[in-house]
Structure formats: structure tokens, C-alpha cells
Write a protein that holds these residues in place. Structure first.
Motif, PDB file in Angstrom:
ATOM      1  N   ASP A   1       0.811  -1.223   0.000  1.00  0.00           N
ATOM      2  CA  ASP A   1       0.000   0.000   0.000  1.00  0.00           C
ATOM      3  C   ASP A   1       0.845   1.274   0.000  1.00  0.00           C
ATOM      4  OD1 ASP A   1      -2.363  -1.444  -0.092  1.00  0.00           O
ATOM      5  OD2 ASP A   1      -2.586  -1.473   2.104  1.00  0.00           O
ATOM      6  N   ALA A   2       2.099   1.166   0.396  1.00  0.00           N
ATOM      7  CA  ALA A   2       2.993   2.323   0.396  1.00  0.00           C
ATOM      8  C   ALA A   2       3.687   2.505  -0.955  1.00  0.00           C
ATOM      9  CB  ALA A   2       4.038   2.169   1.504  1.00  0.00           C
ATOM     10  N   GLY A   3       3.398   1.612  -1.906  1.00  0.00           N
ATOM     11  CA  GLY A   3       4.008   1.708  -3.228  1.00  0.00           C
ATOM     12  C   GLY A   3       5.369   1.061  -3.337  1.00  0.00           C
ATOM     13  N   LYS A   4       5.757   0.303  -2.319  1.00  0.00           N
ATOM     14  CA  LYS A   4       7.033  -0.401  -2.343  1.00  0.00           C
ATOM     15  C   LYS A   4       6.835  -1.824  -2.872  1.00  0.00           C
ATOM     16  CE  LYS A   4       9.754   2.655  -0.303  1.00  0.00           C
ATOM     17  NZ  LYS A   4      10.982   3.142  -0.898  1.00  0.00           N
ATOM     18  N   MET A   5       7.884  -2.385  -3.422  1.00  0.00           N
ATOM     19  CA  MET A   5       7.836  -3.766  -3.888  1.00  0.00           C
ATOM     20  C   MET A   5       7.806  -4.687  -2.678  1.00  0.00           C
ATOM     21  SD  MET A   5      10.507  -3.588  -7.043  1.00  0.00           S
ATOM     22  CE  MET A   5      10.057  -2.710  -8.537  1.00  0.00           C
ATOM     23  N   ALA A   6       6.743  -5.485  -2.576  1.00  0.00           N
ATOM     24  CA  ALA A   6       6.567  -6.379  -1.433  1.00  0.00           C
ATOM     25  C   ALA A   6       7.098  -7.778  -1.723  1.00  0.00           C
ATOM     26  CB  ALA A   6       5.096  -6.460  -1.048  1.00  0.00           C
ATOM     27  N   SER A   7       6.910  -8.240  -2.965  1.00  0.00           N
ATOM     28  CA  SER A   7       7.369  -9.580  -3.315  1.00  0.00           C
ATOM     29  C   SER A   7       7.556  -9.692  -4.820  1.00  0.00           C
ATOM     30  CB  SER A   7       6.373 -10.646  -2.847  1.00  0.00           C
ATOM     31  OG  SER A   7       5.171 -10.555  -3.593  1.00  0.00           O
ATOM     32  N   MET A   8       8.345 -10.693  -5.185  1.00  0.00           N
ATOM     33  CA  MET A   8       8.568 -11.007  -6.586  1.00  0.00           C
ATOM     34  C   MET A   8       8.534 -12.523  -6.721  1.00  0.00           C
ATOM     35  SD  MET A   8      11.854  -9.945  -8.951  1.00  0.00           S
ATOM     36  CE  MET A   8      11.501  -8.183  -8.951  1.00  0.00           C
ATOM     37  N   ARG A   9       7.769 -13.012  -7.679  1.00  0.00           N
ATOM     38  CA  ARG A   9       7.727 -14.442  -7.990  1.00  0.00           C
ATOM     39  C   ARG A   9       8.301 -14.632  -9.386  1.00  0.00           C
ATOM     40  NH1 ARG A   9       5.333 -17.768  -4.504  1.00  0.00           N
ATOM     41  NH2 ARG A   9       4.041 -16.785  -2.935  1.00  0.00           N
ATOM     42  N   ILE A  10       9.283 -15.544  -9.473  1.00  0.00           N
ATOM     43  CA  ILE A  10       9.952 -15.795 -10.742  1.00  0.00           C
ATOM     44  C   ILE A  10       9.369 -17.070 -11.348  1.00  0.00           C
ATOM     45  CG2 ILE A  10      12.173 -15.997 -11.898  1.00  0.00           C
ATOM     46  CD1 ILE A  10      11.856 -13.441 -10.115  1.00  0.00           C
ATOM     47  N   HIS A  11       8.872 -16.954 -12.574  1.00  0.00           N
ATOM     48  CA  HIS A  11       8.264 -18.085 -13.280  1.00  0.00           C
ATOM     49  C   HIS A  11       9.092 -18.397 -14.520  1.00  0.00           C
ATOM     50  CE1 HIS A  11       4.561 -17.777 -10.877  1.00  0.00           C
ATOM     51  NE2 HIS A  11       4.787 -16.483 -10.923  1.00  0.00           N
ATOM     52  N   TYR A  12       9.632 -19.608 -14.571  1.00  0.00           N
ATOM     53  CA  TYR A  12      10.426 -20.063 -15.713  1.00  0.00           C
ATOM     54  C   TYR A  12       9.568 -20.958 -16.595  1.00  0.00           C
ATOM     55  CZ  TYR A  12      14.465 -18.586 -12.970  1.00  0.00           C
ATOM     56  OH  TYR A  12      15.372 -17.862 -12.252  1.00  0.00           O
ATOM     57  N   PHE A  13       9.851 -20.949 -17.877  1.00  0.00           N
ATOM     58  CA  PHE A  13       9.104 -21.786 -18.798  1.00  0.00           C
ATOM     59  C   PHE A  13       9.322 -23.262 -18.494  1.00  0.00           C
ATOM     60  CE2 PHE A  13       8.747 -24.141 -22.810  1.00  0.00           C
ATOM     61  CZ  PHE A  13       7.397 -23.933 -23.049  1.00  0.00           C
ATOM     62  N   ASP A  14      10.576 -23.660 -18.192  1.00  0.00           N
ATOM     63  CA  ASP A  14      10.877 -25.081 -17.971  1.00  0.00           C
ATOM     64  C   ASP A  14      12.049 -25.214 -16.997  1.00  0.00           C
ATOM     65  OD1 ASP A  14      11.469 -27.791 -18.092  1.00  0.00           O
ATOM     66  OD2 ASP A  14      11.341 -27.895 -20.280  1.00  0.00           O
ATOM     67  N   THR A  15      11.749 -25.374 -15.709  1.00  0.00           N
ATOM     68  CA  THR A  15      12.829 -25.496 -14.717  1.00  0.00           C
ATOM     69  C   THR A  15      13.606 -26.792 -14.876  1.00  0.00           C
ATOM     70  OG1 THR A  15      11.308 -26.384 -13.061  1.00  0.00           O
ATOM     71  CG2 THR A  15      11.717 -24.005 -13.017  1.00  0.00           C
ATOM     72  N   ALA A  16      12.945 -27.872 -15.338  1.00  0.00           N
ATOM     73  CA  ALA A  16      13.666 -29.139 -15.537  1.00  0.00           C
ATOM     74  C   ALA A  16      14.742 -28.970 -16.601  1.00  0.00           C
ATOM     75  CB  ALA A  16      12.684 -30.247 -15.926  1.00  0.00           C
ATOM     76  N   ASP A  17      14.455 -28.211 -17.634  1.00  0.00           N
ATOM     77  CA  ASP A  17      15.450 -27.952 -18.673  1.00  0.00           C
ATOM     78  C   ASP A  17      16.626 -27.185 -18.095  1.00  0.00           C
ATOM     79  OD1 ASP A  17      16.517 -27.923 -21.347  1.00  0.00           O
ATOM     80  OD2 ASP A  17      15.791 -25.866 -21.550  1.00  0.00           O
ATOM     81  N   ILE A  18      16.356 -26.185 -17.257  1.00  0.00           N
ATOM     82  CA  ILE A  18      17.441 -25.403 -16.652  1.00  0.00           C
ATOM     83  C   ILE A  18      18.331 -26.306 -15.816  1.00  0.00           C
ATOM     84  CG2 ILE A  18      17.965 -23.584 -14.978  1.00  0.00           C
ATOM     85  CD1 ILE A  18      15.403 -22.169 -15.973  1.00  0.00           C
ATOM     86  N   VAL A  19      17.746 -27.138 -14.972  1.00  0.00           N
ATOM     87  CA  VAL A  19      18.527 -28.061 -14.141  1.00  0.00           C
ATOM     88  C   VAL A  19      19.342 -29.004 -15.027  1.00  0.00           C
ATOM     89  CG1 VAL A  19      18.375 -29.934 -12.463  1.00  0.00           C
ATOM     90  CG2 VAL A  19      16.996 -27.876 -12.153  1.00  0.00           C
TER      91      VAL A  19
END
Length: 130
Positions: free
Chosen positions: A107-125
Motif C-alpha cells: 500500500d505504500a508503493g514499495k515492492m513487497a514480493s517477486m515471484r519468478i516463473h520459468y518456462f521449464d525449470t527441468a530444462d534449466i537443471v
């Protein structure tokens, strides 16, 4: 600032390596959620979380190329759509993936959280294996 304006300014500060400016956009209890299946997965907390995470993540990759595809925002959220091309240090494999970073604002306009979504985490691993 709107979430879109704040996100753009924050990403510009990341690009410039101005981590003090980056931290100014974050709430005191800011948290980043990375998929737990990744070697850098889990929760990263604090106003310096993005700097610590960025440094840790880049430790796995060489020659990173991040292309910003789009940055969209509303009243409480901003979403960065990215195309990520890197070489895995462990395997020498070059690969690419798509990422969506969803940032929630308090509510203060600050970044509270960020969620990172990858297309394929198994491929990255898989790319990380020598």
C-alpha cells in the motif's frame, strides 16, 4: 509512481548496477520466490535480496543475455517478460528460456514480493549438469 513506473526504474537501476537505488524500491520485508527445484531456489528476503540473488544466479552462467520483451503493470502488480540466453558454467551448454517476473506492491508503493516463473525449470537443471 505506478507499479509499472517503479518497475521500469528499478530494472534500469539493476542494469546500471546501482544496487542502493534498487533497494530503495523494496519494502523492508521484501521477498523473492524462486522455484525450489533450481539450485538457487527458495525465498530470498530483505531489501538487498535481489542483489544477493542476482549475484548467486549469475554464478551458474556465463555470457548472459537478457532481453526485455515487455513490462506491464496495473494498480498492485507489474510483470516483466524476459528472454534469457546463457551458457551453463558446469556443462558449457548454451541455451535459452523465457521468464516472467511478477512483482507485487504494498500500500505504500514499495515492492513487497517477486515471484519468478520459468518456462521449464527441468530444462534449466538439465543444462547445469556437466
Amino acid at each position: 509512481m505506478t507499479p509499472l513506473e517503479a518497475s521500469k526504474a528499478m530494472y534500469d537501476a539493476v542494469h546500471a548496477g546501482d544496487w542502493n537505488a534498487v533497494a530503495d524500491f523494496m519494502a523492508e520485508d521484501f521477498v523473492i520466490h524462486e522455484p525450489t527445484s533450481l539450485p538457487y531456489g527458495g525465498e530470498w528476503r530483505g531489501r538487498d535480496a535481489l542483489q544477493r540473488l542476482y549475484t548467486h544466479v549469475m554464478g551458474y552462467w556465463d555470457d548472459p543475455v537478457v532481453k526485455w520483451q515487455e513490462l506491464v503493470g496495473g494498480e498492485k502488480y507489474a510483470v516483466a517478460l524476459l528472454h534469457f540466453t546463457v551458457t551453463a558454467k558446469a556443462s558449457g551448454k548454451r541455451f535459452e528460456t523465457h521468464i516472467a517476473e511478477v512483482t507485487a506492491f504494498d500500500d505504500a508503493g514499495k515492492m513487497a514480493s517477486m515471484r519468478i516463473h520459468y518456462f521449464d525449470t527441468a530444462d534449466i537443471v538439465g543444462q547445469l549438469k556437466a
